[in-house]
Enzyme design. Structure first.
Site: not given
Length: 454
Positions: A129-131
């Protein structure tokens, strides 16, 4: 950061409340070995402690799903100088560079070591997530200049590589990924990518006025793309403020009720389950938000609401019985009783400190007429005070300091029964010391002014 025996105290409660599994993101608390040993926090669990956690969870019918970040949120790895060359962007330890073979080798080793202590599991969460800053590294910029390449392909290539590694070496284990990096990808591209045969997405949203219809459409989109199963994730603590000390139960209850509506309207055959996330930090570098004992009443409310299809007066009574509380308020931080659940002393004392410590000190320093009128910052700097005013300031200040020192000592002892010393130190330093120091400084300045008159 939580001592293992506290897990053993709360597992029976989790089971009784309706939980049947636990998603554990160990981060730096896992006992990594060999070249990865430097990832360990000072109080990381030992292999034997991990095995005992799994054993106790099994005794209480709680299935463990480990979570290891393998793309984004890799701060706990990439902050170390030895791994800083694997950052997507040189300055930021958030995301892993997906172009380097060593990056995948690092992730593979982390997964291997966690798997060795979690034999027999059915799912393994690989994060993703949230790269943040993906595509902004120099190697990515060069790669993206090639005509056939794009950001979606860049993201999915790494995700597929990690998931394939899990499936090749552990064919009976299904990888799970957070879904936020998948949401904006077209149905056609997702379908053609083959990612649906490798992972189960976990759709997350933690807001109280969540778009139910939008989530149903998203589930249907994933179904059309070939994902046979998926998960959803709510929250029972965290998500409402980076330095939040008390859990807003009403917010989390509304969020979970919205997810119930999604489950009722979406393709039921796809839904594997709902995970109630309990954040401890927003990321590796942020401060602590609500401590687990503080969030347990919220977890109880949310679990029971999910189990019974809503939160009624009868469900409220059931929750209060499990928690040993006479009256649990979901829209008010204050409760008439602290409860008898594991960690209830921390819940009670944190509530007391959060509500009254700063307010009581500010009342003395900023609204007491004797302090503001006869011992202002001007007076304190020059060590000036009317002798009569000492009797109106000093006893109250000493009494207030004595009372709060006693509460904080009691809270520290309660925290030390649950958390390792570094977490205790951090929470107290963030939430109590600044206010106490203002009170101590007042008394020191008062002593200096009295001495100057002698």
């Amino acid at each position: 950061m939580i001592c293992t025996f506290f897990f053993f105290q709360i597992f029976p409660l989790f089971h009784a409340l309706g939980a049947n599994g636990i998603l554990i993101e160990y981060e730096d608390m896992f006992p990594y070995e060999g070249p990865l040993q430097l990832l360990r926090a000072r109080h990381a669990y030992s292999p034997s402690e991990i095995k005992e956690i799994l054993h106790q969870a099994k005794l209480h019918e709680l299935e463990i799903i480990p979570l290891v970040q393998t793309f984004g949120h890799m701060e706990f790895v990439l902050k170390h100088e030895q791994f800083s060359h694997l950052r997507e962007v040189e300055l930021f330890p958030n995301a892993l560079n997906p172009h380097k073979e060593e990056s995948l080798a690092l992730v593979d080793t982390m997964i291997k070591q966690v798997m060795e202590l979690h034999r027999g599991i059915r799912w393994f969460h690989i994060g993703c997530d949230e790269v943040y800053y993906l595509g902004e590294g120099e190697m990515s910029k060069q790669w993206l200049q090639q005509e056939q390449n794009n950001m979606v392909k860049l993201c999915l290539t790494q995700m597929k590589a990690v998931a394939s590694h899990v499936l090749i070496h552990h064919p009976n284990v299904k990888p799970i990924v957070w879904d936020d990096m998948l949401r904006g990808i077209s149905e056609e591209y997702l379908t053609e990518s083959g990612i649906a045969q490798l992972v189960e997405p976990m759709i997350w949203d933690y807001i109280e006025d969540m778009d139910v219809h939008g989530k149903v459409l998203l589930m249907d989109k994933y179904r059309k793309c070939g994902f046979p199963k998926l998960w959803v994730a709510s929250a029972f603590k965290g998500a409402t403020g980076v330095n939040q000390s008390l859990t807003i139960i009403g917010h989390h209850l509304k969020n979970n009720i919205q997810w119930l509506k999604v489950a009722d309207s979406g393709p039921a055959e796809m839904l594997q389950g709902i995970v109630l996330t309990g954040w401890q930090r927003y990321d590796h570098f942020s401060v602590l938000c609500e401590l687990l004992p503080v969030g347990i009443p919220s977890l109880a409310v949310c679990l029971q609401a999910l189990k019974h299809g809503g939160y009624t007066d009868n469900v409220k009574k059931i929750v209060e019985k499990y928690l040993g509380m006479s009256n649990l308020e979901i829209n008010n931080f204050m409760s008439e009783s602290s409860g008898t659940f594991p960690g209830s002393d921390v819940f009670s004392l944190v509530t007391q400190v959060s509500f009254h410590l700063r307010h009581s000190v500010d009342e003395l320093l900023e609204r007491n007429r004797y302090v503001t009128g006869w011992f202002s910052s001007y007076h304190r700097k020059r060590k000036m005070i009317h002798p009569v005013m000492i009797q109106y300031i000093q006893p109250d200040a000493i009494s207030l300091l004595t009372r709060w020192n006693a509460v904080i000592q009691e809270l520290q002892a309660a925290l030390e029964r649950i958390f390792y010393p570094d977490a205790v130190e951090e929470w107290l330093e963030e939430n109590t010391y600044p206010t106490i120091q203002k009170l101590q400084q007042l008394l020191q300045d008062l002593d200096a002014a009295i001495a100057a008159q002698s």
